[in-house]
Design a protein around this motif. Sequence first.
Motif: not given
Length: 263
Positions: A147, A141, A95, A98-99
Motif C-alpha cells: 500500500h 506486513d 489489521d 485491512d480496509g
Amino acid sequence: MPSPRKTAASRKTPVPAKPRPGRPRKQDAAAGGSPALGRERILQAALALIDRKGLAAFSIRELATDLGVFPAAIYWHVPSRDALVSGAIAIALADVADGLSDGTWQARLRAVLQRFREALRQHPNLAPAVASELAFNAAFDAPLLQHVVAALEDARFEGDTLVDAFNVVIAAMCGFATLELSSAPTDDTAHWEAACRAQIDAVDRAQHPHLGRNLDALRNRAFLLRWSSGKTQPLDSGFEAWVDVVLRGLESRSRALRAARRA
C-alpha cells in the motif's frame, strides 16, 4: 517353599513417570495435555502477557505458566523469545492494512499513519520493540508495504527517490507513535515524575526567553518536556501536525525532483 501369593491390596499401582525438564519428545508434544497448543495460540498468549506485564518483564517461563505447559513445549512452535516478540508485533499490527481507503496518494498515506498509531495504542507495551529492535523488521506486513509503495509510485517517486520516500514514510509511521507511547521508569515512578516537573519548572526563563515564553504551553504536552506517557495523555494535535508536515514535505520533494529532471 513357595512364597505366599500377593493380595490385590499389596500390589502397587505403577506411578507415572514425572516429566523431565528439557525439550519434550515429539510424541509427547503431539499427545500432551494441551492438544490445542500451536503457534497462533502461543503468540496470542505472548501478546496478552506483554500487554499485561510489559516487554521488559516478558519471559518464556511466565508465558509457559499462562499456557499451562513446560517452557520447552513452546520451542516446538516458536524458536526464541525474539521470535515471540516479533510474532506478537505481527498480530498486534495485522489489521493496519485491512480496509484502507482509496483516494489520493496523500489520503492513503495519511490513513496508514493513522491506522498504525491506533493499532499501537491498543498495545502500547510493544512500542519499545517497534522503536528500537529489529524484531519489528521480522514482523513486516507485505500488504501494508504494498500500500505504501503504490502510494509513493502515484506520487511519482521512482528508483532511489522512492527508496528515500519509503524510508520517510516508515520513519514517520513508527517514530511519532513509539515516542508518544514511551513509558516512565517502573521503579519509583512518582519520584521520577516529580523530578521531571521540578526540572521543567526550574528553567531560567530570563536566560532562555524563547523557551520561557512558551514553557507553560509546552509543559507536559511536548516531547522532552513531559512526564505523562501518551498512553494516558495522547498528543493528538501534535500527531495531526506531524502527518501534515510529512505529507506536504513529500509533495514538495516530488515536485522538486520532477522539476530537476526536466531542467
